[in-house]
Design a protein around this motif. Structure first.
Motif, PDB file in Angstrom:
ATOM      1  N   ASN B 202       0.809  -1.227   0.000  1.00  0.00           N
ATOM      2  CA  ASN B 202       0.000   0.000   0.000  1.00  0.00           C
ATOM      3  C   ASN B 202       0.840   1.274   0.000  1.00  0.00           C
ATOM      4  N   ARG B 203       2.152   1.147   0.106  1.00  0.00           N
ATOM      5  CA  ARG B 203       3.041   2.313  -0.064  1.00  0.00           C
ATOM      6  C   ARG B 203       3.728   2.185  -1.422  1.00  0.00           C
ATOM      7  N   MET B 204       2.956   2.454  -2.464  1.00  0.00           N
ATOM      8  CA  MET B 204       3.441   2.168  -3.818  1.00  0.00           C
ATOM      9  C   MET B 204       4.700   2.951  -4.194  1.00  0.00           C
ATOM     10  N   LYS B 205       4.812   4.182  -3.677  1.00  0.00           N
ATOM     11  CA  LYS B 205       6.002   4.963  -4.012  1.00  0.00           C
ATOM     12  C   LYS B 205       7.253   4.241  -3.502  1.00  0.00           C
ATOM     13  N   ALA B 224      -6.114  -8.825  -6.803  1.00  0.00           N
ATOM     14  CA  ALA B 224      -6.539  -7.542  -6.216  1.00  0.00           C
ATOM     15  C   ALA B 224      -5.347  -6.596  -6.084  1.00  0.00           C
ATOM     16  N   GLU B 227      -4.746  -4.990  -9.423  1.00  0.00           N
ATOM     17  CA  GLU B 227      -5.705  -3.900  -9.621  1.00  0.00           C
ATOM     18  C   GLU B 227      -5.243  -2.650  -8.874  1.00  0.00           C
ATOM     19  N   PHE B 228      -4.716  -2.856  -7.673  1.00  0.00           N
ATOM     20  CA  PHE B 228      -4.245  -1.733  -6.855  1.00  0.00           C
ATOM     21  C   PHE B 228      -3.057  -1.042  -7.533  1.00  0.00           C
ATOM     22  N   LYS B 231      -4.389   0.990 -10.407  1.00  0.00           N
ATOM     23  CA  LYS B 231      -5.141   2.173  -9.975  1.00  0.00           C
ATOM     24  C   LYS B 231      -4.190   3.259  -9.479  1.00  0.00           C
ATOM     25  N   MET B 232      -3.165   2.843  -8.756  1.00  0.00           N
ATOM     26  CA  MET B 232      -2.261   3.806  -8.137  1.00  0.00           C
ATOM     27  C   MET B 232      -1.211   4.351  -9.101  1.00  0.00           C
ATOM     28  N   SER B 233      -0.859   3.553 -10.092  1.00  0.00           N
ATOM     29  CA  SER B 233       0.293   3.992 -10.897  1.00  0.00           C
ATOM     30  C   SER B 233       0.120   3.735 -12.391  1.00  0.00           C
ATOM     31  N   ARG B 234      -1.102   3.414 -12.784  1.00  0.00           N
ATOM     32  CA  ARG B 234      -1.393   3.105 -14.199  1.00  0.00           C
ATOM     33  C   ARG B 234      -0.325   2.151 -14.775  1.00  0.00           C
ATOM     34  N   ASP B 235       0.401   2.582 -15.820  1.00  0.00           N
ATOM     35  CA  ASP B 235       1.336   1.625 -16.440  1.00  0.00           C
ATOM     36  C   ASP B 235       2.790   1.858 -16.018  1.00  0.00           C
ATOM     37  N   LYS B 236       2.993   2.517 -14.905  1.00  0.00           N
ATOM     38  CA  LYS B 236       4.372   2.812 -14.470  1.00  0.00           C
ATOM     39  C   LYS B 236       5.225   1.540 -14.304  1.00  0.00           C
TER      40      LYS B 236
END
Lengths: 77, 468
Positions: B202-205, B224, B227-228, B231-236
């Motif tokens: 949950n800390r994607m950065k 899931a 999906e997260f 949602k948080m970073s598209r195609d990064k």
């Protein structure tokens, strides 16, 4: 508390289904069970739909606590 | 050879090799084994004896990993639980296993003394190593006891499909409170893959920072979580495509569209998805670059598969029935539950409760036996109705369950979650489904809810919907 902060608190509380008293600036993802990854996605979606702000990838990744959300809303407006 | 014996052997061969990267702290093989001994010594001091049960509150921490193997070293049994579980679930487990000790905070077991007494490795392949409780989607928790040998066989099976080795660096993203995360942790350490911990999903950065900084080459995630990430970073994530050698997915449905996206983003990566349950962990693997996207995977590798008719006779190819599995690493029995054990096996094969069929060399999932809705004698797989509903742009998620009906016995009730931007009326949904599904499959009742209740692995908890 300014209006923008109040509005953000209310939105987060509503999305997570918790009492607004639980929300403070330091509250972060993972601090309460309701704010898990699914809750986080719902907050991001609600920011975009209900507060009509558009977040780019970098802004979205910066958001980890309530203060980050207030910053994002303020900058975006 | 047990997993913990393998870890000790690795230390003797290469004590300075980094085995765990805990954020900025690199742990060598020698230090890891010393710490396992350290914790085992503390547990011994708390009267943890061989073949007793030790409940450990899971976390994705170095202390937890040491504790898990320390329990094995003492030939005690690790009963890993999610501390966020409901109180009555935890109480049920305590009553069931009568633990010799409960480790609620693994950090406390680290001795500050410098001269730690080495604990003799007492783990034997035939002894029970782990007891996992399935929170599952139905009924009361079931204890699944697995021996050291079964865990070793399972690990080797995972490695043969995922392919991680001593040159890899794996980012642990899934919780160690579940069999998926535990399986990834064990197979990484067994293979000499560096395990990177301390970066929650949950800390994607931070996750992206970890991928870059530690040169991560693989990870495991549930759908899931994918999906997260989107949602948080598209195609990064595509930026790291060339360095990612493998991704293991599992534990829940992953759409063919998602598989296709992943394939195009990771053309050179070994993308595999497992099918199985706690009882027969990772029975079947599908390889996104080779197998049909709709399939669960190829059937002739490691696990024997049968499709059973309701009378337990074996169905021919192409005919739908209950999927039954047999592998070296599947459970021998449920803990203290001979009746459930007897009901769960047929001729040595474990009955999964899933509906499926074999076509060619591939296994296909068709639904969940216990979830089938019986509409006037016609069987409806809720997943088929859900797939049709999810094609409506207004609906972001949905789940269907049986609803009692005086005439038909049961009819379909749909719980729907609308997208943030749009809603539509029941009439509009009915009109949309009119030419998409036969009448008995169309939901008779609708309810709009905020979210579909799901387990941590993303499985729909239909019982909760039925009782709501």
């Amino acid at each position: 508390m300014n209006e923008k902060r109040k509005e953000v608190y209310a939105l987060i509380a509503s999305v997570l289904g918790v009492n607004v008293d639980v929300i403070n600036d330091e509250l972060a993802i993972g601090d309460i069970t309701e704010w898990d990854s699914l809750g986080h996605m719902q907050i991001i979606a609600a920011l975009e739909s209900q507060m009509e702000i558009t977040l780019d990838i970098e802004q979205t990744l910066e958001i980890e606590d309530v203060e980050d959300i207030i910053d994002a809303v303020t900058v975006s407006k | 050879m047990t997993i913990v014996a393998k870890l000790i052997e690795q230390t003797q061969l290469n004590p300075e090799k980094i085995v765990i990267q805990d954020k900025d702290r690199a742990v060598t093989s020698a230090k890891f084994i010393t710490d396992i001994h350290n914790v085992a010594s503390s547990l011994k001091g708390k009267n943890v004896l061989s073949e007793t049960n030790v409940i450990i509150y899971a976390s994705n921490s170095y202390a937890f990993i040491c504790t898990y193997f320390a329990v094995h070293l003492l030939s005690a049994r690790s009963v890993v639980v999610d501390p966020k579980s409901e109180t009555n679930f935890l109480q049920f487990i305590v009553n069931k296993v009568r633990p010799s000790y409960i480790v609620s905070s693994p950090e406390e077991l680290f001795n500050s003394q410098s001269n730690i007494h080495k604990v003799k490795n007492k783990a034997e392949n035939s002894l029970i190593a782990d007891i996992l409780f399935t929170s599952g989607t139905t009924g009361e928790p079931k204890g699944v006891a697995l021996s050291h040998q079964q865990i070793l066989d399972s690990t080797l099976h995972i490695l043969s499909n995922v392919g991680n080795n001593e040159t890899d660096i794996e980012l642990l993203l899934m919780p160690l409170s579940h069999s998926f995360g535990l399986g990834r942790m064990r197979s990484a350490l067994y293979a000499g893959t560096v395990l990177v911990i301390g970066y929650p999903l949950n800390r994607m950065k931070q996750v992206f920072k970890a991928i870059e900084q530690h040169k991560v080459t693989g990870f495991g995630i549930v759908p899931a979580a994918w999906e997260f990430i989107l949602k948080m970073s598209r195609d990064k994530i595509v930026e790291y495509s060339s360095q990612i050698q493998y991704i293991e997915l599992g534990s829940a449905y992953f759409s063919p569209e998602n598989k296709q996206t992943m394939r195009s983003w990771f053309p050179e990566t070994n993308l595999v998805m497992h099918y199985g349950l706690t009882e027969v962990s990772r029975a079947i693997f599908s390889r996104f670059h080779h197998d049909p996207h709709e399939s669960l995977g190829i059937i002739d590798i490691g696990t024997d598969v049968r499709i059973l008719a309701p009378d337990s006779s074996i169905q021919g190819h192409g005919i739908e029935g209950e999927i039954a599995l047999r592998s070296n690493w599947m459970l021998s029995e449920y803990l203290d539950n001979p009746n459930l054990t007897k009901a769960s096996f047929s001729d040595g094969f474990f009955k999964t409760g899933d509906l499926g069929l074999i076509n060619g060399k591939h296994l296909y999932l068709k639904g969940r036996l216990k979830e089938v809705i019986n509409v006037g004698g016609k069987k409806v797989n809720p997943q088929d109705v859900e797939s049709a509903l999810k094609k409506m742009k207004f609906i972001s998620d949905c789940a269907c369950v049986a609803y009692p009906d005086p005439d038909m016995g049961e009819v379909v009730k749909a719980f729907v979650v609308f997208t943030e931007q749009n809603m539509c009326s029941e009439q509009e949904i009915k009109k949309y489904l009119h030419d998409k599904l036969p009448s008995h499959m169309r939901p008779q009742y609708y309810e709009n809810i905020d979210s579909i209740p799901k387990t941590a692995n993303g499985k729909i908890q239909r019982l909760k919907l039925k009782s709501s």
